[in-house]
Write a protein that holds these residues in place. Sequence first.
Motif, PDB file in Angstrom:
ATOM      1  N   TRP A 199     -18.481  62.715  43.058  1.00  0.00           N
ATOM      2  CA  TRP A 199     -17.441  62.142  42.198  1.00  0.00           C
ATOM      3  C   TRP A 199     -18.049  61.365  41.029  1.00  0.00           C
ATOM      4  N   ASN A 200     -19.181  60.717  41.284  1.00  0.00           N
ATOM      5  CA  ASN A 200     -19.770  59.852  40.266  1.00  0.00           C
ATOM      6  C   ASN A 200     -20.949  60.473  39.525  1.00  0.00           C
ATOM      7  N   VAL A 201     -21.553  61.476  40.098  1.00  0.00           N
ATOM      8  CA  VAL A 201     -22.728  62.092  39.471  1.00  0.00           C
ATOM      9  C   VAL A 201     -22.424  63.494  38.971  1.00  0.00           C
ATOM     10  N   GLY A 202     -21.512  64.198  39.670  1.00  0.00           N
ATOM     11  CA  GLY A 202     -21.163  65.561  39.251  1.00  0.00           C
ATOM     12  C   GLY A 202     -22.079  66.620  39.816  1.00  0.00           C
ATOM     13  N   SER A 203     -22.982  66.230  40.687  1.00  0.00           N
ATOM     14  CA  SER A 203     -23.902  67.175  41.313  1.00  0.00           C
ATOM     15  C   SER A 203     -24.322  66.635  42.666  1.00  0.00           C
ATOM     16  N   LEU A 204     -24.668  67.565  43.568  1.00  0.00           N
ATOM     17  CA  LEU A 204     -25.146  67.167  44.887  1.00  0.00           C
ATOM     18  C   LEU A 204     -26.635  67.438  45.062  1.00  0.00           C
ATOM     19  N   ASN A 205     -27.283  67.897  44.018  1.00  0.00           N
ATOM     20  CA  ASN A 205     -28.724  68.133  44.091  1.00  0.00           C
ATOM     21  C   ASN A 205     -29.478  66.812  44.196  1.00  0.00           C
ATOM     22  N   TYR A 206     -30.495  66.797  45.061  1.00  0.00           N
ATOM     23  CA  TYR A 206     -31.274  65.575  45.236  1.00  0.00           C
ATOM     24  C   TYR A 206     -31.826  65.058  43.909  1.00  0.00           C
ATOM     25  N   ASP A 207     -32.464  65.936  43.161  1.00  0.00           N
ATOM     26  CA  ASP A 207     -33.143  65.519  41.924  1.00  0.00           C
ATOM     27  C   ASP A 207     -32.166  64.902  40.929  1.00  0.00           C
ATOM     28  N   VAL A 208     -30.992  65.528  40.806  1.00  0.00           N
ATOM     29  CA  VAL A 208     -29.995  65.037  39.852  1.00  0.00           C
ATOM     30  C   VAL A 208     -29.479  63.667  40.285  1.00  0.00           C
ATOM     31  N   PHE A 209     -29.174  63.533  41.570  1.00  0.00           N
ATOM     32  CA  PHE A 209     -28.650  62.256  42.071  1.00  0.00           C
ATOM     33  C   PHE A 209     -29.688  61.147  41.947  1.00  0.00           C
ATOM     34  N   PHE A 210     -30.926  61.430  42.368  1.00  0.00           N
ATOM     35  CA  PHE A 210     -31.964  60.397  42.313  1.00  0.00           C
ATOM     36  C   PHE A 210     -32.247  59.967  40.873  1.00  0.00           C
ATOM     37  N   ALA A 211     -32.169  60.913  39.935  1.00  0.00           N
ATOM     38  CA  ALA A 211     -32.395  60.583  38.523  1.00  0.00           C
ATOM     39  C   ALA A 211     -31.269  59.724  37.968  1.00  0.00           C
TER      40      ALA A 211
END
Length: 631
Positions: A199-211
């Motif tokens: 909901w807040n990041v728009g992606s569930l990929n680890y790299d995208v979320f951690f960034a």
Amino acid sequence: MENLVYIALFAPLVGSLFAALFAMTPKNLITAFVTSGLLFVSWVASSSLLMYVMDHGTISVNMMEWIAAGNLTIDFGFQVDAITAVMMVVVTTVSTVVHVYSIGYMEHDKGFNRFFSYLSAFVFSMMILVMSDNFAGLFIGWEGVGVCSWLLIGFWYHKADVSTDVNPSISPSWAANEAFIVNRIADLAMLIGIFLIYWNVGSLNYDVFFAAIPSLENSLLVSIGIALFIGAMGKSAQFPLHTWLADAMEGPTPVSALIHAATMVTAGVYLVVRANPLYAEIPNVSLFIAYLGTFVAIFAASMALVNRDLKRIIAYSTLSQLGYMFAAAGLGAYWVALFHLAAHAFFKALLFLGAGNVMHAMHDELDIFKMGGLKKAMRGTYLYMGLASLALAGIFPLAGFFSKDTILEVAFNEHTYIIWFVLWITAGLTAFYSFRQVFLTFDGDERYKKETDAHPHEVQNFVLVAMAPLAILAIIFGFFMNPFKEFATTILPAYEMSEHTHHIAWILIIVTTLIAVSGIVLAYKKYANGLVRDEKMENSFIYKLLQNQYYIPKFYMEFIAKPYKEISDILWNKVDMKVVDATVDGIAKIIYFTGDKSRKMQTGNLSDYLNWMGVGAMLLIVITALSMSLS
């Protein structure tokens, strides 16, 4: 390398599907050989990937597009980095040994083929969990191991509730349902955390979320961190979601060795280690994780002190060691937590398999008070379990010494002296209860001659040989701590001890070793020469409290399960039956009544039809006139 990723991942699935073809047929050794062989292939591929990652870094593979809905796009993507590679090798190593061991352990079981199908399906789900590069894939594997653990814990579903001197009245089906339901409660929180991420990041990929973490509000990060950790609490049986782990011992012993020592229960630790960029930003939540892990470590160890069930003692030991892992992760020493996870997997799986040998020899008897003197007939198993217990107690130079001592140094280094002291006391308790079970099982008087009709004997030679890799790893793995640290810290924070801790490291090591040795010596003096029952102690409040697991299961049953059932019965009888069902039935009756009456219009008489047409025309005229007058 992409092909190796697919081989490591899908070899267990192929084995599971192959065994499933023969699930309802009599025992077929081909299924065992094929599934075990494919697990070995997966181990070879995983080991090759580990070597490649050590030299070349992370491998990323995008298999295909999985979900594309609106702005949501999720791929079947896999990522093999330092964390993943370690987990893959640990999982496939223990799984391969367990598969080979199970050929002997399950040889007379009617569900032989079905067992191997479930076992390999579990390994496939675990590989999905650790290899996925996004939270959705992790959750699929997470739920997959949950379903497979339900199948495996309840494998002997036909067994009825049996109350013994050491266990309450629990059947495999009940235990399987308990494990499944408790984990579903925790998984709901984890799912909420995953929703918050998308909901807040728009992606569930680890790299995208951690960034994206630095740009997110702290309150949101705290919410996500708590939600994910609750999921980890369920899978790793942390208080108060811990009761299912001991009850899960109703499943076959190879299941206990694979699921409840080395793989599924460590998934929660893996999640926290994997999400280390998140937990590094929320130190208060991390500190809570450390304190909860510390509490669970001594909480579980205290229950193991008085338990008489061989497998449950080892299960409480697993729970305690998981507490150590969470304590290390909560204090920011993620590579230390991962190292203890790997070391613990080897010696704890060896302990469980040794317990399986004892069960086999004792006609499924688990009460250590009814054993004694088994080392004469089971020298191989005695050697293995003694070795594993030394590793568990943290005695040099075995693997447990290096990993456990490092966790204690971390606690001291962080000035969390309460955590250090509690874990230090727990180290002594661990040594005591570990050798209490060894001495009561293998040394002293041969009580089984009076208590049971068993004729103890050692298992087949190939079973003992199959256990050897775990014993070797329990001995040598600790010496690889420095290379492990260099490898793991290519992706994990490079946690280092302060100069002060370095200067007193030997003192900490000596103090920790002394309490472990003291626990072993105390157990030897009390139990090595035989069982001497102390009725006054066994009737004391503290003993009863520990024996009944602090009455927590009873509390859950009396104040949660029973009221929930009573409320459900009321809702069923008063609301569902008398309101919902009555409303639906009433509508059906009205429709039936009107249909029954109106079908009389169909008489087949033309005059009647003309009369009804006249009535219809008159009604239309009246309705038209009324509508015109109102307008």
